[in-house]
Design an enzyme around this catalytic site. Structure first.
Site, PDB file in Angstrom:
ATOM      1  CD  GLU A  53      45.931  32.589  38.695  1.00 24.08           C
ATOM      2  OE1 GLU A  53      44.827  32.706  39.266  1.00 24.08           O
ATOM      3  OE2 GLU A  53      46.481  33.517  38.055  1.00 24.08           O
ATOM      4  CE  LYS A  55      48.327  35.211  34.553  1.00 22.46           C
ATOM      5  NZ  LYS A  55      48.341  36.387  35.446  1.00 22.46           N
ATOM      6  CE  LYS A 115      42.296  34.938  38.333  1.00 25.18           C
ATOM      7  NZ  LYS A 115      43.627  35.457  38.694  1.00 25.18           N
ATOM      8  CD  GLU A 164      39.032  39.475  39.641  1.00 20.73           C
ATOM      9  OE1 GLU A 164      39.631  38.398  39.840  1.00 20.73           O
ATOM     10  OE2 GLU A 164      39.060  40.093  38.555  1.00 20.73           O
ATOM     11  CG  ASN A 185      42.587  41.477  39.634  1.00 23.60           C
ATOM     12  OD1 ASN A 185      43.769  41.789  39.719  1.00 23.60           O
ATOM     13  ND2 ASN A 185      42.137  40.633  38.726  1.00 23.60           N
ATOM     14  CD  GLU A 215      41.385  38.264  42.843  1.00 25.73           C
ATOM     15  OE1 GLU A 215      41.491  37.956  41.646  1.00 25.73           O
ATOM     16  OE2 GLU A 215      40.284  38.473  43.383  1.00 25.73           O
ATOM     17  CB  SER A 216      46.875  41.249  40.170  1.00 23.70           C
ATOM     18  OG  SER A 216      46.006  40.395  39.463  1.00 23.70           O
TER      19      SER A 216
END
Length: 258
Positions: A53, A55, A115, A164, A185, A215-216
């Site tokens: 990603e 970001k 995103k 998501e 997530n 995710e994350s």
């Protein structure tokens, strides 16, 4: 927090629509070359896929990295072995833009994800016009009719929806849609608290044939291995790559850990 992020994204989309009409954006979307097949690119294999990603910032951590050249960073991600690239295009709290997405699309040959806090069709047409192959749809941010409408539009434009989720109920809603790419997530977007074990608790509810994305909460190769052991086909990594200084080596270490 999530409601505020969605409201801000819709306000900014309204400003862009005042400068560039829906008809113009729709025409640009339809003129793009066909989207890349993200489901094939992320299909299960003997090791995990990485979505890397781009970001610059987040509400929970503030400014993370300047990223003056998103295209160069995307090229590094691809060199490291990323199977897809996520571009945060939300500007208020994440410091992104559709320009970032356009530049990444030109530099990358792997699928590119928009995103953002997508909540209306104009944003979906923008994504395709900018070259996105995937679009994030957050179940918690959308009522059932809107989620269905946006899922159908993303698919009709040849892109892949990444749905998501954050709970068992949201997983069920995503599966009812027919999601082929389903993310869990670890960050609750209402509170921004992290729960790295959430993916593992929900993974068994995602049937074979649906690609599972964690995710994350990824800071190290062991975090990637943790998700892989819990059943992840794909891990989305952002903060660790933009703050680590050597994204090529980091991605390779993440892949080796899986």
């Amino acid at each position: 927090m999530l409601a505020d992020l969605v409201a801000g994204a819709l306000h900014d989309a309204s400003d862009r629509r005042a400068a560039r009409s829906l008809a113009d954006v729709e025409a640009a979307a339809l003129e793009r070359a066909p989207a890349l097949d993200a489901l094939s690119a992320l299909a299960p294999r003997d090791r995990v896929h990485i979505i890397a990603e781009i970001k610059r910032a987040s509400p929970s951590r503030g400014r993370l990295a300047e990223i003056a050249d998103p295209a160069s960073l995307a090229a590094s991600y691809q060199l490291g072995g990323a199977s897809a690239i996520s571009v945060l295009t939300e500007g208020r709290r994440f410091g992104g833009s559709l320009g970032d997405l356009e530049s990444v699309r030109q530099a990358a040959s792997v699928p590119v994800l928009r995103k953002d806090f997508i909540a209306e069709p104009y944003q979906v047409f923008e994504a395709r016009a900018a070259g996105a192959d995937l679009v994030l749809l957050i179940v918690a941010a959308l009522d059932k009719p809107t989620l269905e409408e946006l899922f159908g539009l993303v698919t009709a434009l040849g892109m892949t929806p990444l749905i998501e989720t954050h709970s068992a109920d949201e997983v069920a809603r995503a599966l009812d849609l027919g999601a082929g790419l389903l993310g869990v997530n670890a960050r609750d977007l209402s509170t921004f608290e992290l729960d790295q074990d959430l993916f593992g608790r929900l993974a068994d509810q995602i049937p074979s044939g649906v690609i599972r994305v964690a995710e994350s909460a990824v800071r190290s190769p062991e975090d990637v291995a943790h998700y892989r052991r819990a059943g992840a086909d794909v891990v989305l990594v952002g903060e660790a790559l933009v703050t680590g200084g050597d994204p090529v080596s980091a991605i390779r270490e993440f892949l080796a850990a899986s």
